[in-house]
Design an enzyme around this catalytic site. Structure first.
Site, PDB file in Angstrom:
ATOM      1  N   HIS A  74       0.818  -1.229   0.000  1.00  0.00           N
ATOM      2  CA  HIS A  74       0.000   0.000   0.000  1.00  0.00           C
ATOM      3  C   HIS A  74       0.848   1.274   0.000  1.00  0.00           C
ATOM      4  CE1 HIS A  74       0.284   0.911   4.444  1.00  0.00           C
ATOM      5  NE2 HIS A  74       0.480  -0.378   4.542  1.00  0.00           N
ATOM      6  N   ASP A 191       6.333   2.188   6.245  1.00  0.00           N
ATOM      7  CA  ASP A 191       5.087   1.421   6.166  1.00  0.00           C
ATOM      8  C   ASP A 191       4.161   2.204   5.239  1.00  0.00           C
ATOM      9  OD1 ASP A 191       2.714   0.083   6.542  1.00  0.00           O
ATOM     10  OD2 ASP A 191       2.453   0.697   8.628  1.00  0.00           O
ATOM     11  N   GLU A 225      -5.261   1.204   2.876  1.00  0.00           N
ATOM     12  CA  GLU A 225      -4.902   0.158   3.832  1.00  0.00           C
ATOM     13  C   GLU A 225      -4.936   0.635   5.270  1.00  0.00           C
ATOM     14  OE1 GLU A 225      -2.569  -2.558   6.338  1.00  0.00           O
ATOM     15  OE2 GLU A 225      -2.242  -0.423   6.015  1.00  0.00           O
ATOM     16  N   GLU A 226      -4.438   1.855   5.492  1.00  0.00           N
ATOM     17  CA  GLU A 226      -4.294   2.318   6.879  1.00  0.00           C
ATOM     18  C   GLU A 226      -5.635   2.499   7.591  1.00  0.00           C
ATOM     19  OE1 GLU A 226      -1.742   2.167   8.616  1.00  0.00           O
ATOM     20  OE2 GLU A 226       0.006   2.384   7.331  1.00  0.00           O
ATOM     21  N   ASP A 246       4.187  -6.210   3.393  1.00  0.00           N
ATOM     22  CA  ASP A 246       4.001  -5.103   4.329  1.00  0.00           C
ATOM     23  C   ASP A 246       5.025  -5.233   5.448  1.00  0.00           C
ATOM     24  OD1 ASP A 246       2.919  -2.852   5.541  1.00  0.00           O
ATOM     25  OD2 ASP A 246       0.849  -3.526   5.340  1.00  0.00           O
ATOM     26  N   HIS A 326       4.819   3.128  12.787  1.00  0.00           N
ATOM     27  CA  HIS A 326       3.817   4.185  13.004  1.00  0.00           C
ATOM     28  C   HIS A 326       4.342   5.287  13.915  1.00  0.00           C
ATOM     29  CE1 HIS A 326      -0.114   2.170  11.414  1.00  0.00           C
ATOM     30  NE2 HIS A 326       0.912   2.026  10.597  1.00  0.00           N
TER      31      HIS A 326
HETATM   32 ZN   LIG Z   1       1.327  -1.194   6.346  1.00  0.00          ZN
END
Ligand SMILES: [Zn+2]
Length: 350
Positions: A74, A191, A225-226, A246, A326
């Protein structure tokens, strides 16, 4: 040992740098989708299209047509939206994606206005000055209410901020602060831009070696995706397997690290497909790809999104170890190369 087509590491890092410097929060990921589309366009054999939701689909016809496969990564990232313009002219944020508020404290940001203007600013505590607030600061809980955007503009009222063209729902992106040192890649949003770069680099390696995938293969570059539903749509109905690429979760108690690719056998959505996971381990061993096997305790992916949407496929998940996910993330080039090799091995697996 059998060999894989050669990987162009400088290309991968250059593409990754461009991607990281292209803001793409969920909902405003289009520029990063386009950047990936442009990169994939240069390789022969891929048919490119977009879903109505804006994801990129690349189909590559394989040596064999039966048992078609898909891979996904993603391009959308965490971010925020303007929730409220405060009476002091500063902005309250609404989060896009799941993260802790403390991870964006002090970060530089950009507000994308409806008219196309970009206004710079930073995310700070409402009581930021230690000379004014002293000890009070460390006791404040970081939240939507205690953090605000201070705009780099002369505005001290909600009207002045509105006059800048800023409104509710404007996207706010966080500075990626990408840096490379001694093989480490440090940036927000590795990410999952790291894995998009790995996919594109694997396609380049295969195409430039004059090869094509063993099976007809669809690549889905997903853009939601998030928030949990990226790959819910976009994967053709006849696909039998989905390999999600991922990031791997690095931290205390985890086997994953920044120098390996990981196979995730279970995340918050439960176990992945045992048979496909096992084949990926066999491939990693065959090609001497440095890998770990891990379980991610607080994690969901586009694999779960597709399964919950009714996707009747085997799903497995691999990806490079990313430290401080994150938050201010970091990985190492070794993990990116390992992931790219693993993707290549899978593309060529008969
Ligand atoms: Zn991810």
């Amino acid at each position: 040992m059998p060999t894989l087509p050669e990987i162009d590491t400088p290309f991968m890092l250059e593409f990754l740098t461009k991607l990281l410097n292209t803001p793409s929060p969920t909902g405003l990921a289009e520029p990063a989708v386009t950047l990936t589309e442009e990169a994939l366009k240069s390789f022969k054999g891929l048919k490119l299209s977009r879903t109505r939701k804006g994801a990129l689909v690349a189909t590559w016809s394989g040596e064999q047509d039966d048992g078609p496969r898909a891979l996904t990564a993603h391009v959308d990232t965490l971010g925020a939206m303007v929730k409220e313009i405060k009476s002091n002219g500063r902005l309250k944020l609404s989060q896009i994606g799941g993260y802790e508020w403390n991870t964006i404290e002090g970060e530089g940001c950009t507000v994308f206005t409806r008219s196309g203007r970009q206004v710079r600013g930073s995310i700070l505590l409402t009581k930021a000055s230690s000379h004014v607030f002293g000890k009070e600061i460390e006791e404040m809980k970081r939240s939507a209410d205690s953090l605000e955007v201070r705009l780099d503009a002369r505005t001290f009222s909600s009207k002045e901020t509105s006059d800048l063209g800023i409104g509710i729902g404007d996207f706010v992106t966080f500075d990626p602060r990408m840096e490379m040192n001694g093989g480490f890649v440090r940036s927000r949003h590795l990410d999952d831009k790291a894995c998009v770069a790995a996919l594109v680099t694997a396609v380049k390696a295969l195409a430039e070696a004059g090869l094509k995938p063993a099976r007809t293969t669809t690549l889905l570059i997903s853009n939601y995706e998030e928030v949990g539903h990226g790959a819910a749509a976009g994967i053709p109905a006849d696909v039998e397997e989905l390999l999600v690429v991922d990031m791997a979760a690095v931290g205390e108690g985890q086997t994953s690290d920044e120098f390996h690719a990981s196979l995730c056998v279970k995340d918050s959505g439960g176990p992945f497909h045992h048979g496909l996971s096992d084949r990926l381990r066999t491939l990693a061993e065959k090609f001497e790809i440095p890998y770990k096997v891990d379980i991610y305790p607080h994690y969901s992916s586009d694999g779960e999104a597709f399964w919950t949407a009714g996707g009747d496929v085997a799903v497995a998940l691999i990806g490079p170890g990313v430290d401080a996910s994150h938050s201010y993330e970091r990985t190492h080039t070794q993990a990116l190369i390992a992931t790219t090799k693993w993707v290549l091995a899978y593309l060529l697996e008969e």
